[in-house]
Design an enzyme around this catalytic site. Structure first.
Site, PDB file in Angstrom:
ATOM      1  N   HIS A  69      18.429 -35.575  -9.954  1.00 27.47           N
ATOM      2  CA  HIS A  69      17.806 -36.118  -8.739  1.00 27.47           C
ATOM      3  C   HIS A  69      16.318 -35.787  -8.699  1.00 27.47           C
ATOM      4  O   HIS A  69      15.719 -35.817  -7.625  1.00 27.47           O
ATOM      5  CB  HIS A  69      18.520 -35.554  -7.501  1.00 27.47           C
ATOM      6  CG  HIS A  69      19.958 -35.946  -7.445  1.00 27.47           C
ATOM      7  ND1 HIS A  69      20.369 -37.210  -7.061  1.00 27.47           N
ATOM      8  CD2 HIS A  69      21.081 -35.278  -7.784  1.00 27.47           C
ATOM      9  CE1 HIS A  69      21.689 -37.278  -7.137  1.00 27.47           C
ATOM     10  NE2 HIS A  69      22.144 -36.114  -7.588  1.00 27.47           N
TER      11      HIS A  69
ATOM     12  N   LYS B 254       5.794  -3.904  -4.499  1.00 30.12           N
ATOM     13  CA  LYS B 254       7.238  -3.665  -4.482  1.00 30.12           C
ATOM     14  C   LYS B 254       7.828  -3.863  -3.100  1.00 30.12           C
ATOM     15  O   LYS B 254       8.903  -4.400  -2.934  1.00 30.12           O
ATOM     16  CB  LYS B 254       7.489  -2.233  -4.958  1.00 30.12           C
ATOM     17  CG  LYS B 254       8.938  -1.821  -5.026  1.00 30.12           C
ATOM     18  CD  LYS B 254       9.597  -2.400  -6.232  1.00 30.12           C
ATOM     19  CE  LYS B 254      11.050  -2.041  -6.365  1.00 30.12           C
ATOM     20  NZ  LYS B 254      11.748  -3.038  -7.196  1.00 30.12           N
TER      21      LYS B 254
ATOM     22  N   ARG C 201       3.692  -0.093  -5.056  1.00 27.41           N
ATOM     23  CA  ARG C 201       3.477  -0.667  -3.728  1.00 27.41           C
ATOM     24  C   ARG C 201       2.172  -1.454  -3.639  1.00 27.41           C
ATOM     25  O   ARG C 201       1.896  -2.110  -2.636  1.00 27.41           O
ATOM     26  CB  ARG C 201       3.464   0.441  -2.678  1.00 27.41           C
ATOM     27  CG  ARG C 201       4.760   1.214  -2.605  1.00 27.41           C
ATOM     28  CD  ARG C 201       4.668   2.293  -1.569  1.00 27.41           C
ATOM     29  NE  ARG C 201       4.627   1.736  -0.237  1.00 27.41           N
ATOM     30  CZ  ARG C 201       5.684   1.501   0.516  1.00 27.41           C
ATOM     31  NH1 ARG C 201       6.875   1.793   0.081  1.00 27.41           N
ATOM     32  NH2 ARG C 201       5.556   0.992   1.716  1.00 27.41           N
TER      33      ARG C 201
ATOM     34  N   TRP D 296      -2.740  -2.596  -1.651  1.00 32.21           N
ATOM     35  CA  TRP D 296      -2.423  -4.010  -1.848  1.00 32.21           C
ATOM     36  C   TRP D 296      -3.241  -4.734  -0.795  1.00 32.21           C
ATOM     37  O   TRP D 296      -2.992  -4.603   0.400  1.00 32.21           O
ATOM     38  CB  TRP D 296      -0.933  -4.253  -1.648  1.00 32.21           C
ATOM     39  CG  TRP D 296      -0.506  -5.635  -2.009  1.00 32.21           C
ATOM     40  CD1 TRP D 296      -0.204  -6.105  -3.244  1.00 32.21           C
ATOM     41  CD2 TRP D 296      -0.330  -6.739  -1.120  1.00 32.21           C
ATOM     42  NE1 TRP D 296       0.152  -7.431  -3.189  1.00 32.21           N
ATOM     43  CE2 TRP D 296       0.079  -7.848  -1.899  1.00 32.21           C
ATOM     44  CE3 TRP D 296      -0.476  -6.910   0.260  1.00 32.21           C
ATOM     45  CZ2 TRP D 296       0.340  -9.102  -1.349  1.00 32.21           C
ATOM     46  CZ3 TRP D 296      -0.221  -8.159   0.807  1.00 32.21           C
ATOM     47  CH2 TRP D 296       0.189  -9.235   0.007  1.00 32.21           C
TER      48      TRP D 296
ATOM     49  N   GLU E  34      17.402 -16.475  -9.573  1.00 28.36           N
ATOM     50  CA  GLU E  34      16.920 -15.114  -9.849  1.00 28.36           C
ATOM     51  C   GLU E  34      16.344 -15.025 -11.271  1.00 28.36           C
ATOM     52  O   GLU E  34      15.322 -14.362 -11.492  1.00 28.36           O
ATOM     53  CB  GLU E  34      18.070 -14.116  -9.629  1.00 28.36           C
ATOM     54  CG  GLU E  34      17.793 -12.677 -10.040  1.00 28.36           C
ATOM     55  CD  GLU E  34      16.628 -12.000  -9.325  1.00 28.36           C
ATOM     56  OE1 GLU E  34      16.032 -12.587  -8.414  1.00 28.36           O
ATOM     57  OE2 GLU E  34      16.286 -10.873  -9.731  1.00 28.36           O
TER      58      GLU E  34
ATOM     59  N   CYS F  69       0.844  -1.193   0.000  1.00 25.75           N
ATOM     60  CA  CYS F  69       0.000   0.000   0.000  1.00 25.75           C
ATOM     61  C   CYS F  69       0.880   1.244   0.000  1.00 25.75           C
ATOM     62  O   CYS F  69       1.944   1.266   0.601  1.00 25.75           O
ATOM     63  CB  CYS F  69      -0.937   0.101   1.197  1.00 25.75           C
ATOM     64  SG  CYS F  69      -2.094  -1.244   1.340  1.00 25.75           S
TER      65      CYS F  69
ATOM     66  N   ASN G  57      -1.592   1.980   5.813  1.00 27.24           N
ATOM     67  CA  ASN G  57      -0.757   0.895   5.295  1.00 27.24           C
ATOM     68  C   ASN G  57      -0.344   0.052   6.485  1.00 27.24           C
ATOM     69  O   ASN G  57       0.236   0.574   7.437  1.00 27.24           O
ATOM     70  CB  ASN G  57       0.488   1.492   4.607  1.00 27.24           C
ATOM     71  CG  ASN G  57       1.496   0.422   4.234  1.00 27.24           C
ATOM     72  OD1 ASN G  57       1.145  -0.734   4.043  1.00 27.24           O
ATOM     73  ND2 ASN G  57       2.758   0.808   4.132  1.00 27.24           N
ATOM     74  N   GLY G  58      -0.660  -1.241   6.434  1.00 34.65           N
ATOM     75  CA  GLY G  58      -0.292  -2.126   7.541  1.00 34.65           C
ATOM     76  C   GLY G  58      -1.433  -3.065   7.862  1.00 34.65           C
ATOM     77  O   GLY G  58      -2.351  -3.244   7.054  1.00 34.65           O
TER      78      GLY G  58
ATOM     79  N   LYS H 223      12.479 -13.946 -12.123  1.00 33.03           N
ATOM     80  CA  LYS H 223      12.099 -12.862 -13.035  1.00 33.03           C
ATOM     81  C   LYS H 223      11.038 -13.365 -14.014  1.00 33.03           C
ATOM     82  O   LYS H 223      10.053 -12.696 -14.256  1.00 33.03           O
ATOM     83  CB  LYS H 223      13.312 -12.330 -13.826  1.00 33.03           C
ATOM     84  CG  LYS H 223      14.299 -11.517 -13.043  1.00 33.03           C
ATOM     85  CD  LYS H 223      13.831 -10.131 -12.645  1.00 33.03           C
ATOM     86  CE  LYS H 223      13.169 -10.062 -11.316  1.00 33.03           C
ATOM     87  NZ  LYS H 223      13.894  -9.948 -10.103  1.00 33.03           N
TER      88      LYS H 223
ATOM     89  N   GLU I 180       7.604 -14.001 -12.191  1.00 36.13           N
ATOM     90  CA  GLU I 180       6.851 -12.877 -11.618  1.00 36.13           C
ATOM     91  C   GLU I 180       6.272 -11.926 -12.662  1.00 36.13           C
ATOM     92  O   GLU I 180       5.229 -11.342 -12.427  1.00 36.13           O
ATOM     93  CB  GLU I 180       7.624 -12.139 -10.519  1.00 36.13           C
ATOM     94  CG  GLU I 180       8.805 -11.347 -10.921  1.00 36.13           C
ATOM     95  CD  GLU I 180       9.482 -10.652  -9.731  1.00 36.13           C
ATOM     96  OE1 GLU I 180       8.829 -10.373  -8.726  1.00 36.13           O
ATOM     97  OE2 GLU I 180      10.685 -10.370  -9.849  1.00 36.13           O
TER      98      GLU I 180
HETATM   99  O1  M6R Z   1      12.891  -4.447  -0.809  1.00 29.41           O
HETATM  100  P1  M6R Z   1      13.478  -5.800  -0.632  1.00 29.41           P
HETATM  101  O2  M6R Z   1      14.766  -5.989  -1.343  1.00 29.41           O
HETATM  102  O3  M6R Z   1      13.617  -6.176   0.833  1.00 29.41           O
HETATM  103  O4  M6R Z   1      12.422  -6.789  -1.256  1.00 29.41           O
HETATM  104  C1  M6R Z   1      12.587  -8.173  -1.214  1.00 29.41           C
HETATM  105  C2  M6R Z   1      11.649  -8.865  -2.176  1.00 29.41           C
HETATM  106  O5  M6R Z   1      10.320  -8.589  -1.853  1.00 29.41           O
HETATM  107  C3  M6R Z   1      11.898  -8.458  -3.628  1.00 29.41           C
HETATM  108  O6  M6R Z   1      13.222  -8.678  -4.006  1.00 29.41           O
HETATM  109  C4  M6R Z   1      10.964  -9.258  -4.564  1.00 29.41           C
HETATM  110  O7  M6R Z   1      11.334 -10.596  -4.572  1.00 29.41           O
HETATM  111  C5  M6R Z   1      10.974  -8.665  -5.980  1.00 29.41           C
HETATM  112  N1  M6R Z   1       9.644  -8.684  -6.513  1.00 29.41           N
HETATM  113  C6  M6R Z   1      11.806  -9.422  -6.918  1.00 29.41           C
HETATM  114  O8  M6R Z   1      11.773  -8.923  -8.214  1.00 29.41           O
END
Ligand code: M6R
Length: 604
Positions: A500, A599, A27, A73, A477, A2, A97-98, A481, A484
């Site tokens: 395995h 984010k 966010r 969110w 990673e 949020c 937010n929270g 990508k 997501e």
């Molecule tokens: O702000 P942060 O680096 O702590 O965030 C961690 C993860 O939420 C963040 O890296 C998330 O996995 C991204 N969507 C990856 O692209």
């Protein structure tokens, strides 16, 4: 999650709030809304993205010099219009937010006093609670309300009877922006960069009472707190798309600069982190173990960090996922250094993990991108990455900048602990300095290529990403990508583990992306893994340095300039990010705002 923004001044708050929400959309984007004070509180809300809110505002314009806005969110309650913020209770409107953990208790208390919730949100209760306590002084009402709330809450509050904007912070981020005859609140600095670079960073348990000329900060007991003004060196241009179709592509294109800026001033003849860390030789020599903790992409950076700390600096290191670490009660030795990595500096699990380490009296160092964020402020020491604002939800330039700090830090420890000799240090440092240009070259080599192949590769529904050693986290990673932003299933695996289990998935419908290590020993082992896949009719995509660009059986080879194995993560991630981007873009997805994600994950 949020995003919150608030304004008080002489201008019409509406365009400002909308621009602010656009900058905060990363966010959360389940719904959005704004409230401004005209003669009464005027509110417009919409489900879905901010464009829907803008549409509604065209049909029913509103005006006012004091206002709050929110992009959501969803946690409690569906992402529909009723659950969208702001929530209003008679004279009071709030954005939150929270999560309010004792929502049931508060609802029962309010019900006894004649309040009934219209939405399914916990946030609406905050509005009712403040209204219940309101007796002509908004600050006092807020001070009373916060004592009844458990959980996490960053709240923006306005009241029709007062020319005030209130900001409340507890375990969710909130900052105050200082303008000229106008002031602001926001979840982070990005939406306020067009108006100011002067900020007050609120701590947990603080309330800001703001009018157009004055800002006063109080703790939850009502005592005034004096705070220093912080300036942030980000510019508004950095938070704009600059001609790119998506922030993600812009941010990948900026990776070379992000690494260069992160290294800048930290390498002269040698690695010089002394200025920033102020550690003496004894402190450094006492460090006999490093524990790295993070989430998501930052966790994969931590895995690379673990590898180089062990293999370059010869210091035992582990990397842990924050959401697991915090419930494991791992015993930490006094000579352990605890490092957390976070782009946003607000990730709840990472923050809580650090708070656990602090409770064990372990020194904490954070590697953070957002200046003045909660994690940066809570840690004993901080090394900022200088990636600039990262807007796209999928993290890219923050990742390579985190790597840059981890490499700097590893070389810094190696020098003080003398685990590398001068020549080795010189060689590593020289290669590190070449990385920004090599990243730029990798971007140029691959951009067109991945765009051309996107139609073909977007047909597959499942992918395996396979890497060894220091390239294993890059496989993880790369897979993250793809899933997501393209919503294609992708699994990252250690190449040696393939037989395995995952090999059972291989047939002509499941391509494997192999990261070819630029090292003769690991290369041969990886080539054998490729044979195992191709003999089962699996398609092969390879990422390799230009020295190894002819990979037998590979239908597609994405190349990078040559580098040592130890520096390969910086370059190999670039074609994988571009590959994911091109597929998502080809499939027509909203690359910067992937579904269900936010984010900055400030709930646990
Ligand atoms: O702000 P942060 O680096 O702590 O965030 C961690 C993860 O939420 C963040 O890296 C998330 O996995 C991204 N969507 C990856 O692209």
């Amino acid at each position: 999650m949020c995003g919150i923004v608030g304004y008080i001044g002489k201008k019409n708050a509406v365009p400002l709030l909308i621009e602010g929400l656009k900058a905060l959309e990363y966010r959360g984007y389940d719904s959005s809304g704004i409230s401004v004070i005209d003669k009464k509180i005027e509110t417009i809300k919409a489900s879905g993205k901010i464009v829907n809110l803008i549409d509604k505002l065209f049909k029913r314009p509103i005006n006012g010099n004091i206002g709050i806005g929110h992009t959501r969110w969803a946690t409690h309650g569906e992402p529909n219009e009723i659950n969208a913020h702001p929530h209003q209770s008679r004279e009071v409107a709030i954005v939150h937010n929270g999560i309010i953990e004792n929502a049931k208790e508060i609802e029962a208390f309010l019900a006894k006093n004649g309040y009934k919730r219209k939405s399914q949100t916990d946030s609406e209760l905050i509005a009712h609670l403040i209204n219940y306590f309101y007796n002509g002084n908004l600050l006092n009402a807020c001070l009373k309300a916060v004592h009844m709330l458990n959980g996490s809450f960053a709240v923006g509050v306005i009241c029709r009877r007062e020319k005030k904007l209130i900001g409340i912070k507890y375990k969710s981020p909130l900052i105050v922006g200082i303008g000229n005859g106008e002031n602001f609140i926001a979840s982070d600095v990005a939406p306020l960069l067009p108006y100011t670079n002067r900020f007050l960073f609120l701590e947990d348990g603080e309330i800001a009472e703001i009018d157009e000329d004055n800002i006063r900060i109080f703790d939850f007991r009502g005592s005034e707190v004096k705070k220093d003004i912080s300036t942030v060196d980000w510019t508004k241009e950095q938070a704009e798309k600059g001609g790119y179709k998506h922030f993600m592509l812009k941010e990948i294109a900026e990776e070379g600069d992000a690494v260069r800026n992160t290294l800048l001033g930290r390498i002269d003849d040698n690695i010089s982190l002394e200025e920033e860390l102020k550690w003496n030789g004894k402190f450094i020599n006492n460090i006999n173990k490093v524990v790295l903790v993070a989430c998501g992409t930052s966790y994969y950076a931590a895995l690379v960090g673990r590898y180089i700390l062990q293999n370059v600096a010869h210091i035992p290191a582990t990397a842990e996922v924050a959401s697991e670490f915090r419930y494991e009660n791992i015993l930490l030795d006094r000579n352990t250094l605890f490092i957390v990595i976070s782009q946003s500096g607000e990730t709840a699990d990472t923050l809580e993990s650090m708070s656990y380490a602090k409770s064990q009296n372990i020194p904490t160092l954070s590697i953070v991108n957002v200046q003045g964020s909660s994690i940066a402020r809570m840690s004993d020491y901080v090394l900022y990455t200088h990636a600039g604002p990262e807007i796209s939800v999928a993290s890219t330039k923050a990742f390579v900048s985190q790597l840059a700090i981890l490499y700097l830090f590893t070389l810094f420890l190696s020098r003080t602990k003398r685990t590398l000799n001068n020549q080795q240090l010189k060689d590593y440092t020289e290669e590190l300095l070449k990385i920004p240009d090599k990243i730029n070259e990798t971007f140029e080599i691959n951009l067109q290529k991945v765009q051309n192949i996107a139609p073909y590769y977007s047909q597959f529904k499942n992918y395996l990403y396979l890497g060894r050693g220091i390239l294993y986290p890059i496989a993880l990673e790369g897979a993250l990508k793809l899933k997501e932003i393209s919503y294609l299933h992708a699994e990252g695996y250690a190449a040696g583990e393939m037989k395995h289990g995952p090999i059972a998935l291989i047939d002509k419908t499941t391509p494997s992306v192999f990261l070819i290590p630029p090292s003769p020993l690991l290369l041969n082992k990886t080539l054998s893994n490729i044979k195992e896949v191709s003999s089962r009719k699996g398609e092969i995509i390879a990422v390799a340095t230009d020295k190894y660009e002819k990979i037998e059986d590979a239908g597609l080879v994405l190349t990078t300039p040559s580098t040592d194995l130890i520096f390969s993560p910086f370059l190999y991630i670039v074609p994988l990010q571009l590959f994911a981007y091109s597929i998502a873009n080809y499939l027509g997805y909203d690359v910067d705002h992937p579904r269900n994600l936010a984010k900055s994950v400030t709930v646990e």
